[in-house]
Structure formats: C-alpha cells, structure tokens
Design an enzyme around this catalytic site. Sequence first.
Site, PDB file in Angstrom:
ATOM      1  N   GLY A 225       0.888  -1.282  -0.192  1.00 12.77           N
ATOM      2  CA  GLY A 225       0.172  -0.044  -0.005  1.00 12.77           C
ATOM      3  C   GLY A 225       0.768   1.351  -0.159  1.00 12.77           C
ATOM      4  O   GLY A 225       1.862   1.237   0.099  1.00 12.77           O
TER       5      GLY A 225
ATOM      6  N   ASP B   8      -2.927 -11.883   5.909  1.00  8.09           N
ATOM      7  CA  ASP B   8      -4.337 -11.498   5.579  1.00  8.09           C
ATOM      8  C   ASP B   8      -5.190 -11.034   6.514  1.00  8.09           C
ATOM      9  O   ASP B   8      -5.590 -11.771   7.503  1.00  8.09           O
ATOM     10  CB  ASP B   8      -4.939 -12.774   4.846  1.00  8.09           C
ATOM     11  CG  ASP B   8      -6.506 -12.361   4.192  1.00  8.09           C
ATOM     12  OD1 ASP B   8      -6.756 -11.137   4.504  1.00  8.09           O
ATOM     13  OD2 ASP B   8      -7.025 -13.314   3.527  1.00  8.09           O
ATOM     14  N   LEU B   9      -5.302  -9.656   6.509  1.00  2.99           N
ATOM     15  CA  LEU B   9      -6.176  -9.361   7.823  1.00  2.99           C
ATOM     16  C   LEU B   9      -7.816  -9.908   7.956  1.00  2.99           C
ATOM     17  O   LEU B   9      -8.425  -9.616   8.825  1.00  2.99           O
ATOM     18  CB  LEU B   9      -6.343  -7.768   7.788  1.00  2.99           C
ATOM     19  CG  LEU B   9      -5.122  -6.945   8.430  1.00  2.99           C
ATOM     20  CD1 LEU B   9      -3.849  -7.256   7.794  1.00  2.99           C
ATOM     21  CD2 LEU B   9      -5.513  -5.413   8.766  1.00  2.99           C
TER      22      LEU B   9
ATOM     23  N   TYR C 186      -3.290   2.879  11.759  1.00  7.00           N
ATOM     24  CA  TYR C 186      -3.828   4.210  11.174  1.00  7.00           C
ATOM     25  C   TYR C 186      -4.977   4.175  10.764  1.00  7.00           C
ATOM     26  O   TYR C 186      -5.767   3.247  10.602  1.00  7.00           O
ATOM     27  CB  TYR C 186      -2.974   4.208   9.623  1.00  7.00           C
ATOM     28  CG  TYR C 186      -1.398   4.192   9.907  1.00  7.00           C
ATOM     29  CD1 TYR C 186      -0.605   5.454  10.031  1.00  7.00           C
ATOM     30  CD2 TYR C 186      -0.790   3.138   9.997  1.00  7.00           C
ATOM     31  CE1 TYR C 186       0.586   5.364  10.360  1.00  7.00           C
ATOM     32  CE2 TYR C 186       0.659   2.897  10.371  1.00  7.00           C
ATOM     33  CZ  TYR C 186       1.285   4.115  10.331  1.00  7.00           C
ATOM     34  OH  TYR C 186       2.623   4.002  10.639  1.00  7.00           O
TER      35      TYR C 186
ATOM     36  N   THR D 283      -8.598   7.625  10.236  1.00  9.29           N
ATOM     37  CA  THR D 283      -9.071   8.243   9.090  1.00  9.29           C
ATOM     38  C   THR D 283      -9.799   9.666   9.516  1.00  9.29           C
ATOM     39  O   THR D 283     -10.529   9.346  10.336  1.00  9.29           O
ATOM     40  CB  THR D 283      -9.698   7.603   7.822  1.00  9.29           C
ATOM     41  OG1 THR D 283     -10.357   8.508   6.901  1.00  9.29           O
ATOM     42  CG2 THR D 283     -10.810   6.946   8.551  1.00  9.29           C
TER      43      THR D 283
ATOM     44  N   TYR E  61     -16.863   2.604   5.262  1.00 10.99           N
ATOM     45  CA  TYR E  61     -15.574   2.750   5.495  1.00 10.99           C
ATOM     46  C   TYR E  61     -15.263   3.562   6.796  1.00 10.99           C
ATOM     47  O   TYR E  61     -14.285   2.825   7.701  1.00 10.99           O
ATOM     48  CB  TYR E  61     -14.923   3.280   4.458  1.00 10.99           C
ATOM     49  CG  TYR E  61     -13.405   3.908   4.567  1.00 10.99           C
ATOM     50  CD1 TYR E  61     -12.564   3.016   4.462  1.00 10.99           C
ATOM     51  CD2 TYR E  61     -12.974   5.183   4.750  1.00 10.99           C
ATOM     52  CE1 TYR E  61     -11.007   3.143   4.782  1.00 10.99           C
ATOM     53  CE2 TYR E  61     -11.751   5.563   4.852  1.00 10.99           C
ATOM     54  CZ  TYR E  61     -10.988   4.500   5.063  1.00 10.99           C
ATOM     55  OH  TYR E  61      -9.315   5.095   5.354  1.00 10.99           O
TER      56      TYR E  61
ATOM     57  N   TRP F 147      -6.522  12.120   3.281  1.00 11.09           N
ATOM     58  CA  TRP F 147      -6.015  12.514   1.825  1.00 11.09           C
ATOM     59  C   TRP F 147      -4.642  11.958   1.571  1.00 11.09           C
ATOM     60  O   TRP F 147      -3.928  12.854   1.128  1.00 11.09           O
ATOM     61  CB  TRP F 147      -6.276  13.917   1.477  1.00 11.09           C
ATOM     62  CG  TRP F 147      -7.809  14.347   1.652  1.00 11.09           C
ATOM     63  CD1 TRP F 147      -8.764  13.887   2.398  1.00 11.09           C
ATOM     64  CD2 TRP F 147      -8.147  15.920   1.081  1.00 11.09           C
ATOM     65  NE1 TRP F 147      -9.809  14.850   2.301  1.00 11.09           N
ATOM     66  CE2 TRP F 147      -9.615  16.107   1.333  1.00 11.09           C
ATOM     67  CE3 TRP F 147      -7.692  16.832   0.307  1.00 11.09           C
ATOM     68  CZ2 TRP F 147     -10.253  17.044   1.018  1.00 11.09           C
ATOM     69  CZ3 TRP F 147      -8.361  17.910  -0.100  1.00 11.09           C
ATOM     70  CH2 TRP F 147      -9.703  18.034   0.218  1.00 11.09           C
TER      71      TRP F 147
END
Length: 299
Positions: A12, A37-38, A100, A102, A126, A151
């Site tokens: 990512g 794999d989450l 992390y 958002t 999300y 962003w």
Amino acid sequence: MIPKILITGCNGQVGFELKRSLSFIGEVIALDRSSFDLSNPDSIRENIRRIQPSIILNPAAYTAVDKAESDANMAESVNSFAPRIIGEEARKISALVIHYSTDYVFDGTKIAPYTETDSVNPLGVYGRTKLEGEIALAESGAKHLILRTSWVYGAHGKNFIKTILRLAASREELRIVADQFGAPTGAALLADASTHITARYLRDGSGNFPFGLYHLAAAGETSWHGFAQYIVAKATAAGLKLQASPDRILPIPTTEYPTPAARPANSRLDTSKFRAAFGLQTPDWTHGVDNVLDGLLEQ
Ligand SMILES: NC(=O)c1ccc[n+]([C@@H]2O[C@H](COP(=O)([O-])OP(=O)(O)OC[C@H]3O[C@@H](n4cnc5c(N)ncnc54)[C@H](OP(=O)(O)O)[C@@H]3O)[C@@H](O)[C@H]2O)c1
C-alpha cells in the site's frame, strides 16, 4: 539486540514508505496480503506468534471507500475485527501497535479543524469500520498509537495525483469538487513521523511514552479542486504536455459528483496534540506533493 518490526500491507501507499523508512532502525518484516491476510484471524495470529515483533505497524486496510458500501462484511473483517486480533496478540508479547485511521470517522459538519476529543459520526461503511477498529485496538489492552490522517497520496500506489495527471493528459477540462476541505498528506510524511516515534519508543521504553490517539496530517489546507489545480500547474510548469490547463480545472459542488459513500465536507485535522507530544513539525501540504510530483515527472 536489533528490534523486529512487523509491517502489514507493505504494497500500500503507506506500507511501502514504512518499509523504506523503518529499515534504518530495526529488522523489518514487511508482509503483503498474500502472507498476512487481515480478513483471516488465523493468518494474523500465526504471523505474530511466529515473528514475535517488538513493534507492529498496521497500515493495511480496506480503503475502497465507495466499494465498502456494498461489501460491508469484508470491510468489517479488515478494518473493524483485525485490529482487535492484532491488539490481543500484541498484548501477549508486550509489542507496541501503531495503527492508522482516518478523517472519515467525522461527519465534517464542524467549522474548525477536528481535535481528538471531538465527537465522531462516520458517514459511510469505511468510516464506521475504521472507527470500530480504533475502538477495538484501544480495548485490546495492547500498547498502541492510533494515527488518524487524511487525503493520503504517495509515489507508490494509486492516488489522486496520478489520477489527475492521467485525466489532464487526455481531457481539456476537469470538473473537481471544491466544497470538501482537507490536507493532502504524503505517505512519506506518515512513514517518517512513524519512524521518529518508533525510534523514541525503542530508545526510551514504555515509561513516559505518550500512547493514545493522535491526528497527523500535513499543515495547511485546500479543496480537491485546489489540489487538482496545484498538480496541473506544477506539472505544466515542469514541461509536461497536458490537454487541460490550470484554468480549465473547474470547481463543482459535491452535489454534482455523487458517490455511493458520502464524504465529510470538513476533513481538516488539528495536529497540535501530536506536535506537542512528539516534538515534531508537520510541513505544509504542498511540500510533500512537490516531492512526489518531482519524482513522477522525472519518470
Ligand atoms: N488513502 C487515503 O486517502 C487515506 C486517508 C485517511 C486514512 N487512510 C488510512 O491510512 C492507512 C494507509 O492507507 P493507504 O493509502 O496506504 O492505503 P492503500 O494504498 O489502499 O493500501 C492498503 C493496503 O492494505 C492492503 N489490504 C487490503 N485488504 C487486506 C487484507 N485483507 N489483508 C492484508 N492487507 C490488505 C492492500 O493490499 P493490496 O495491495 O493487496 O490491495 C494495500 O496494500 C489505512 O489505514 C487507511 O485507512 C488513508
């Protein structure tokens, strides 16, 4: 002894930069979806038990904001449930988790930039699942830092800068949303800040370390329209042949660009808590954009 640092989602935008930046301070084990794999709790547990890292950085996430609206179960597995399992495993081996999150945990109705104590109210799947992941990690009892950002773009991966350059190369006019405001934040900024934090933790230990929730984004603000105009102006000035000129990047309201998931109008994050706790500055958003554009234009 060299500390082991586990990074998820290493392909990512942020994962890629973390791999680069953290290799200065430890043995980095950077895994992609195929090996960590989450959406698979066994994969999470098995990897952490085998690797026994001192620090786990988790930038992997289900980040397809619109697709999440019709794929909520998968978004929940990756964004809501995985952070709890990571936290539970980290607690058992006393590892630090840096996670992390958002700006989309907010509804964007506040006038001023959001602080960590402001009420959350995500507008879509999300944002809701990312918020659930924050809570789950905090409840797991692991030593943790949650960095909310906004962003994100990077040299590696798909993002707004590359999309605008591609569209501006083939169209004479672009119509871009001008009533959503935030700070474009480079994956490199997030990685470098995370590396400073990790180095401090490794040096000083847990004793006085300021664990918890922080807002971390570049300084300043713009709209998506302002961001697009900046990209096109810089690229044009650097000699890139584009069909669209900066004055043909036209502002439109969100209502003219409907998407499956609603976005907050105000994505601005107040980073003063982060800057005070870690003694770091956040550069203006144009700084990181210039760096990535320079790299892309050289290619
Ligand atoms: N992008 C933004 O604008 C933005 C804004 C605010 C906050 N954030 C947060 O910042 C963090 C990093 O974002 P980013 O921009 O680096 O995202 P990104 O470029 O979309 O990368 C996300 C990574 O997660 C991986 N992933 C997805 N599902 C997975 C699974 N089931 N198991 C393991 N890995 C999986 C993806 O793997 P594949 O490569 O295989 O798809 C990808 O490498 C995320 O937590 C995100 O929520 C991002």
